[in-house]
Design an enzyme around this catalytic site. Structure first.
Site, PDB file in Angstrom:
ATOM      1  N   ASP A 296       0.789  -0.967  -0.104  1.00 47.42           N
ATOM      2  CA  ASP A 296      -0.084   0.095   0.063  1.00 47.42           C
ATOM      3  C   ASP A 296       1.004   1.249  -0.035  1.00 47.42           C
ATOM      4  OD1 ASP A 296      -2.350   1.477   0.520  1.00 47.42           O
ATOM      5  OD2 ASP A 296      -1.641   1.783   2.505  1.00 47.42           O
ATOM      6  N   LEU A 297       0.256   2.564  -0.386  1.00 42.10           N
ATOM      7  CA  LEU A 297       1.381   3.587  -0.448  1.00 42.10           C
ATOM      8  C   LEU A 297       1.155   4.416   0.777  1.00 42.10           C
ATOM      9  CD1 LEU A 297       3.017   5.316  -2.392  1.00 42.10           C
ATOM     10  CD2 LEU A 297       1.434   6.245  -3.578  1.00 42.10           C
ATOM     11  N   ASP A 298       0.096   5.193   0.807  1.00 42.54           N
ATOM     12  CA  ASP A 298      -0.360   5.999   2.184  1.00 42.54           C
ATOM     13  C   ASP A 298      -0.411   5.280   3.264  1.00 42.54           C
ATOM     14  OD1 ASP A 298      -0.859   8.262   3.242  1.00 42.54           O
ATOM     15  OD2 ASP A 298      -2.876   7.751   2.951  1.00 42.54           O
TER      16      ASP A 298
ATOM     17  N   THR B 227       1.357  10.464   2.987  1.00 47.05           N
ATOM     18  CA  THR B 227       0.676  11.462   2.260  1.00 47.05           C
ATOM     19  C   THR B 227      -0.593  11.772   3.096  1.00 47.05           C
ATOM     20  OG1 THR B 227       0.048   9.526   1.058  1.00 47.05           O
ATOM     21  CG2 THR B 227       1.397  11.327   0.238  1.00 47.05           C
TER      22      THR B 227
ATOM     23  N   LYS C  31      -8.693   7.209   5.716  1.00 48.00           N
ATOM     24  CA  LYS C  31      -7.292   6.540   5.390  1.00 48.00           C
ATOM     25  C   LYS C  31      -7.805   5.360   4.418  1.00 48.00           C
ATOM     26  CE  LYS C  31      -4.355   8.460   8.713  1.00 48.00           C
ATOM     27  NZ  LYS C  31      -3.465   8.212   9.764  1.00 48.00           N
TER      28      LYS C  31
ATOM     29  N   SER D 276      -2.555   0.406  -4.404  1.00 47.81           N
ATOM     30  CA  SER D 276      -2.802   1.820  -3.855  1.00 47.81           C
ATOM     31  C   SER D 276      -4.097   2.104  -4.344  1.00 47.81           C
ATOM     32  CB  SER D 276      -1.876   2.866  -3.866  1.00 47.81           C
ATOM     33  OG  SER D 276      -2.173   4.081  -3.571  1.00 47.81           O
ATOM     34  N   ALA D 277      -5.033   2.865  -3.319  1.00 47.93           N
ATOM     35  CA  ALA D 277      -6.338   3.284  -4.004  1.00 47.93           C
ATOM     36  C   ALA D 277      -6.079   4.689  -4.752  1.00 47.93           C
ATOM     37  CB  ALA D 277      -7.268   3.558  -2.929  1.00 47.93           C
TER      38      ALA D 277
ATOM     39  N   LYS E 151     -10.950  -1.208  -1.856  1.00 46.80           N
ATOM     40  CA  LYS E 151     -10.383  -2.343  -0.605  1.00 46.80           C
ATOM     41  C   LYS E 151     -11.719  -1.987   0.283  1.00 46.80           C
ATOM     42  CE  LYS E 151      -5.798  -1.002  -0.995  1.00 46.80           C
ATOM     43  NZ  LYS E 151      -4.541  -0.070  -0.562  1.00 46.80           N
TER      44      LYS E 151
ATOM     45  N   GLU F  71      -0.019  -3.161   4.647  1.00 45.05           N
ATOM     46  CA  GLU F  71      -0.996  -2.346   4.653  1.00 45.05           C
ATOM     47  C   GLU F  71      -1.133  -1.805   5.905  1.00 45.05           C
ATOM     48  OE1 GLU F  71      -3.482  -0.944   3.635  1.00 45.05           O
ATOM     49  OE2 GLU F  71      -3.850  -1.657   1.725  1.00 45.05           O
ATOM     50  N   ASP F  72      -1.676  -0.616   6.106  1.00 44.50           N
ATOM     51  CA  ASP F  72      -1.854   0.178   7.348  1.00 44.50           C
ATOM     52  C   ASP F  72      -3.275   0.379   7.524  1.00 44.50           C
ATOM     53  OD1 ASP F  72      -2.384   2.152   5.263  1.00 44.50           O
ATOM     54  OD2 ASP F  72      -2.137   3.696   6.803  1.00 44.50           O
TER      55      ASP F  72
HETATM   56  P1  B16 Z   1      -6.443  10.059  -4.511  1.00 49.89           P
HETATM   57  P2  B16 Z   1      -3.450   4.277  -0.341  1.00 49.89           P
HETATM   58  C1  B16 Z   1      -5.494   6.054  -0.331  1.00 49.89           C
HETATM   59  O1  B16 Z   1      -4.113   5.782  -0.563  1.00 49.89           O
HETATM   60  C2  B16 Z   1      -5.484   6.782   0.689  1.00 49.89           C
HETATM   61  O2  B16 Z   1      -5.083   6.410   1.914  1.00 49.89           O
HETATM   62  C3  B16 Z   1      -7.161   7.742   0.903  1.00 49.89           C
HETATM   63  O3  B16 Z   1      -6.929   8.562   1.923  1.00 49.89           O
HETATM   64  C4  B16 Z   1      -7.106   8.294  -0.303  1.00 49.89           C
HETATM   65  O4  B16 Z   1      -8.401   9.035  -0.253  1.00 49.89           O
HETATM   66  C5  B16 Z   1      -7.039   7.313  -1.619  1.00 49.89           C
HETATM   67  O5  B16 Z   1      -5.757   6.815  -1.568  1.00 49.89           O
HETATM   68  C6  B16 Z   1      -7.524   8.022  -2.866  1.00 49.89           C
HETATM   69  O6  B16 Z   1      -6.485   9.028  -3.001  1.00 49.89           O
HETATM   70  O7  B16 Z   1      -7.329  11.056  -4.076  1.00 49.89           O
HETATM   71  O8  B16 Z   1      -4.797  10.311  -4.639  1.00 49.89           O
HETATM   72  O9  B16 Z   1      -6.762   9.234  -5.632  1.00 49.89           O
HETATM   73  O10 B16 Z   1      -3.711   4.223   1.218  1.00 49.89           O
HETATM   74  O11 B16 Z   1      -4.466   3.243  -0.871  1.00 49.89           O
HETATM   75  O12 B16 Z   1      -2.078   4.229  -0.794  1.00 49.89           O
HETATM   76 MG    MG Z   2      -2.741   3.313   3.339  1.00 51.49          MG
END
Ligand code: B16
Ligand code: MG
Length: 216
Positions: free
Chosen positions: A10-12, A18, A46, A115-116, A146, A170-171
């Site tokens: 996962d990224l964030d 972020t 998150k 990542s989302a 997810k 994952e967090d």
């Molecule tokens: P964006 P992850 C997620 O990243 C974030 O945790 C979440 O807060 C955010 O809304 C989502 O990505 C979408 O991000 O607006 O940049 O498309 O944890 O899946 O890496």
């Molecule tokens: Mg995350």
């Protein structure tokens, strides 16, 4: 116990923080709409997709809007967010993440992103992490958020590996659930209270080694 050929990250919250940039952008939007948005509120966003995050934000503010206005607001928040992350660099990689990824590559283990975020490419580029990834699955490629396993199953498929040979990092609770539904093992980064279903929980990537990974 089967061997590990691939790690999906996962990224964030796992590789970079972020969440703080998402927070200031959502807070700015909430204030413009006339209500306050706290760091505690931000916890609910998150790992959640952009539009689902906006729905939660509007619910907090007690506001109902039509789809067109919602898309416009999501775009506005994203433009601020992109401005904030445009100055990110390698110093914002979370402790232990780069060292662990380098150790995985040295051990011949493939590395993928799950990542989302639709901004994942920009973040990987700005932090210098792009060259380490054998596959990048982000919010521009997936249609299901997810805890749906899509993001991770797509990563395994792109690399031609079985889910049983994959470990997810994952967090978010929804991310651990997605890993389980994908038939993969998982390492939770954070608290046992929310990530209890992971095979192993550590407080950061500083606390995991390739040797430990291979015993999962
Ligand atoms: P964006 P992850 C997620 O990243 C974030 O945790 C979440 O807060 C955010 O809304 C989502 O990505 C979408 O991000 O607006 O940049 O498309 O944890 O899946 O890496
Ligand atoms: Mg995350």
């Amino acid at each position: 116990m089967s061997s590990v050929s691939t790690c999906l990250f996962d990224l964030d919250g796992v590789l970079v923080d972020t969440a703080k940039y998402h927070y200031i952008a959502w807070k700015r939007l909430a204030e413009e709409l006339g209500f306050s948005f706290t760091e505690q509120d931000n916890e609910r966003l998150k790992g959640v997709s952009r539009m689902a995050s906006l729905d939660i934000l509007l619910e907090i503010g007690g506001i109902t809007l039509d789809e067109h206005t919602k898309l416009m607001l999501a775009d506005k928040k994203n433009a601020w967010y992109v401005e904030y992350i445009s100055t990110m660099d390698a110093s914002e990689i979370l402790p232990g993440a780069l060292e662990f990824i380098q150790a995985l590559k040295a051990a011949g283990i493939q590395v993928a992103l799950g990542s989302a975020s639709k901004n994942a490419m920009l973040i990987l580029h700005n932090t210098g992490l792009t060259p380490y990834f054998d596959a990048i699955i982000d919010g521009t490629k997936t249609s299901q958020a997810k805890p749906d396993p899509e993001v991770f199953t797509m990563g395994a498929r792109e690399l031609g590996v079985e889910p049983t040979a994959c470990v997810v990092f994952e967090d978010a609770e929804a991310g651990i659930e997605a890993a389980i539904r994908a038939g993969m093992r998982s390492v939770g980064i954070g608290s046992p209270q929310t990530l209890g279903r992971a095979n192993l929980i550590v407080s950061s990537l500083k606390d995991i080694t390739v040797d430990r990974l291979l015993t999962l």
